[in-house]
Motif scaffolding. Structure first.
Motif, PDB file in Angstrom:
ATOM      1  N   UNK A 126      57.920  53.788  56.433  1.00 28.24           N
ATOM      2  CA  UNK A 126      57.871  53.245  55.088  1.00 28.24           C
ATOM      3  C   UNK A 126      58.989  52.283  54.721  1.00 28.24           C
ATOM      4  N   UNK A 127      59.964  52.066  55.588  1.00 27.27           N
ATOM      5  CA  UNK A 127      61.056  51.132  55.287  1.00 27.27           C
ATOM      6  C   UNK A 127      60.518  49.700  55.333  1.00 27.27           C
ATOM      7  N   UNK A 128      60.810  48.937  54.288  1.00 25.57           N
ATOM      8  CA  UNK A 128      60.421  47.531  54.253  1.00 25.57           C
ATOM      9  C   UNK A 128      61.338  46.747  55.179  1.00 25.57           C
ATOM     10  N   UNK A 129      60.770  45.846  55.972  1.00 23.90           N
ATOM     11  CA  UNK A 129      61.569  45.024  56.881  1.00 23.90           C
ATOM     12  C   UNK A 129      60.861  43.700  57.131  1.00 23.90           C
ATOM     13  N   UNK A 130      61.649  42.717  57.511  1.00 25.34           N
ATOM     14  CA  UNK A 130      61.066  41.443  57.918  1.00 25.34           C
ATOM     15  C   UNK A 130      60.685  41.563  59.386  1.00 25.34           C
ATOM     16  N   UNK A 131      59.610  40.901  59.831  1.00 23.81           N
ATOM     17  CA  UNK A 131      59.272  40.926  61.250  1.00 23.81           C
ATOM     18  C   UNK A 131      60.429  40.409  62.119  1.00 23.81           C
ATOM     19  N   UNK A 132      60.316  40.660  63.380  1.00 23.20           N
ATOM     20  CA  UNK A 132      61.322  40.348  64.401  1.00 23.20           C
ATOM     21  C   UNK A 132      62.036  39.021  64.147  1.00 23.20           C
ATOM     22  N   UNK A 133      63.370  39.056  64.223  1.00 23.99           N
ATOM     23  CA  UNK A 133      64.180  37.867  63.934  1.00 23.99           C
ATOM     24  C   UNK A 133      65.137  37.573  65.081  1.00 23.99           C
ATOM     25  N   UNK A 134      64.588  37.086  66.201  1.00 24.44           N
ATOM     26  CA  UNK A 134      65.413  36.650  67.331  1.00 24.44           C
ATOM     27  C   UNK A 134      66.215  35.417  66.915  1.00 24.44           C
ATOM     28  N   UNK A 135      67.348  35.220  67.567  1.00 26.15           N
ATOM     29  CA  UNK A 135      68.197  34.061  67.308  1.00 26.15           C
ATOM     30  C   UNK A 135      68.396  33.270  68.601  1.00 26.15           C
ATOM     31  N   UNK A 136      68.584  31.967  68.478  1.00 29.64           N
ATOM     32  CA  UNK A 136      69.004  31.077  69.570  1.00 29.64           C
ATOM     33  C   UNK A 136      67.954  30.801  70.644  1.00 29.64           C
ATOM     34  N   UNK A 137      67.347  31.835  71.217  1.00 32.72           N
ATOM     35  CA  UNK A 137      66.382  31.655  72.311  1.00 32.72           C
ATOM     36  C   UNK A 137      65.258  32.680  72.194  1.00 32.72           C
ATOM     37  N   UNK A 138      64.166  32.446  72.917  1.00 34.49           N
ATOM     38  CA  UNK A 138      63.103  33.436  73.014  1.00 34.49           C
ATOM     39  C   UNK A 138      63.726  34.726  73.530  1.00 34.49           C
ATOM     40  N   UNK A 139      63.402  35.848  72.898  1.00 31.93           N
ATOM     41  CA  UNK A 139      64.031  37.128  73.243  1.00 31.93           C
ATOM     42  C   UNK A 139      62.986  38.231  73.321  1.00 31.93           C
ATOM     43  N   UNK A 140      63.176  39.116  74.302  1.00 28.63           N
ATOM     44  CA  UNK A 140      62.297  40.266  74.479  1.00 28.63           C
ATOM     45  C   UNK A 140      62.924  41.509  73.865  1.00 28.63           C
ATOM     46  N   UNK A 141      62.055  42.363  73.304  1.00 28.64           N
ATOM     47  CA  UNK A 141      62.468  43.628  72.706  1.00 28.64           C
ATOM     48  C   UNK A 141      61.527  44.724  73.186  1.00 28.64           C
ATOM     49  N   UNK A 142      62.079  45.857  73.588  1.00 28.83           N
ATOM     50  CA  UNK A 142      61.296  47.049  73.830  1.00 28.83           C
ATOM     51  C   UNK A 142      60.995  47.646  72.460  1.00 28.83           C
ATOM     52  N   UNK A 143      59.723  47.887  72.171  1.00 28.96           N
ATOM     53  CA  UNK A 143      59.313  48.391  70.860  1.00 28.96           C
ATOM     54  C   UNK A 143      58.623  49.738  71.054  1.00 28.96           C
ATOM     55  N   UNK A 144      59.078  50.725  70.291  1.00 38.69           N
ATOM     56  CA  UNK A 144      58.505  52.069  70.317  1.00 38.69           C
ATOM     57  C   UNK A 144      57.952  52.317  68.924  1.00 38.69           C
ATOM     58  N   UNK A 145      56.634  52.426  68.842  1.00 36.80           N
ATOM     59  CA  UNK A 145      56.031  52.650  67.536  1.00 36.80           C
ATOM     60  C   UNK A 145      54.772  53.485  67.650  1.00 36.80           C
ATOM     61  N   UNK A 146      53.947  53.422  66.637  1.00 36.24           N
ATOM     62  CA  UNK A 146      52.792  54.305  66.491  1.00 36.24           C
ATOM     63  C   UNK A 146      51.491  53.592  66.827  1.00 36.24           C
TER      64      UNK A 146
END
Length: 167
Positions: A126-146
């Motif tokens: 339920x926490x409000x957040x902006x979608x992914x915000x990488x900086x400088x270059x294309x960046x990969x993130x491991x995402x654990x969700x539902x």
């Protein structure tokens, strides 16, 4: 955009981020202990992962395009059925914009954090957040969700918008 709110960029700390979820990092601030005959240090139970009553935990990789600063924050989203964790894989810092769970936020409710390349975040359910915000270059993130039945993403537009200044 005279009515836009300029956000302050704060360092990401466990204490500052606590109302929004968990900081995921290997540091002395978290429970840790040696395992495997002393060859490995285990940083233990770093995030409260929540798949909700009818969901299951999944692991994905998100590849984010970099955001140019200054950046206008036009919208926010939340996941009402489960948490969502992001762990950077590309060795670069990134930004995290959040607001407390509950009613849709205004620009005045937002907080902006600069996460280091060694810090992940887990947004509580339920926490409000902006979608992914990488900086400088294309960046990969491991995402654990539902994954599971039902809508698990609410989006709102901000009016007025918020602006993240250049670093």
């Amino acid at each position: 955009m005279t009515d836009a709110l300029h956000l302050k960029i704060e360092p990401l700390t466990h204490e500052a981020f606590a109302p929004f979820g968990d900081v995921i990092e290997a540091s002395d601030a978290v429970k840790h202990f040696p395992i495997n005959a002393g060859n490995t240090e285990r940083y233990h139970d770093l995030a409260n992962l929540d798949a909700g009553e009818d969901g299951r935990v999944i692991v994905s990789i998100f590849r984010g395009l970099p955001r140019a600063l200054p950046f206008i924050v036009p919208m926010m989203e939340r996941h009402p059925k489960g948490s969502q964790a992001f762990v950077p894989l590309s060795g670069r810092p990134y930004l995290v914009v959040v607001a407390r769970p509950g009613e849709p936020p205004t620009a005045g409710h937002l907080r902006c954090f600069l996460a280091t390349a060694a810090q992940g975040v887990n947004y509580a359910k339920g926490v409000w957040h902006h979608p992914l915000m990488a900086l400088d270059e294309v960046s990969d993130f491991l995402v654990i969700d539902r994954s599971g039945p039902g809508n698990n993403c609410d989006e709102i537009e901000l009016a007025p918008v918020a602006i993240i200044p250049a670093l």
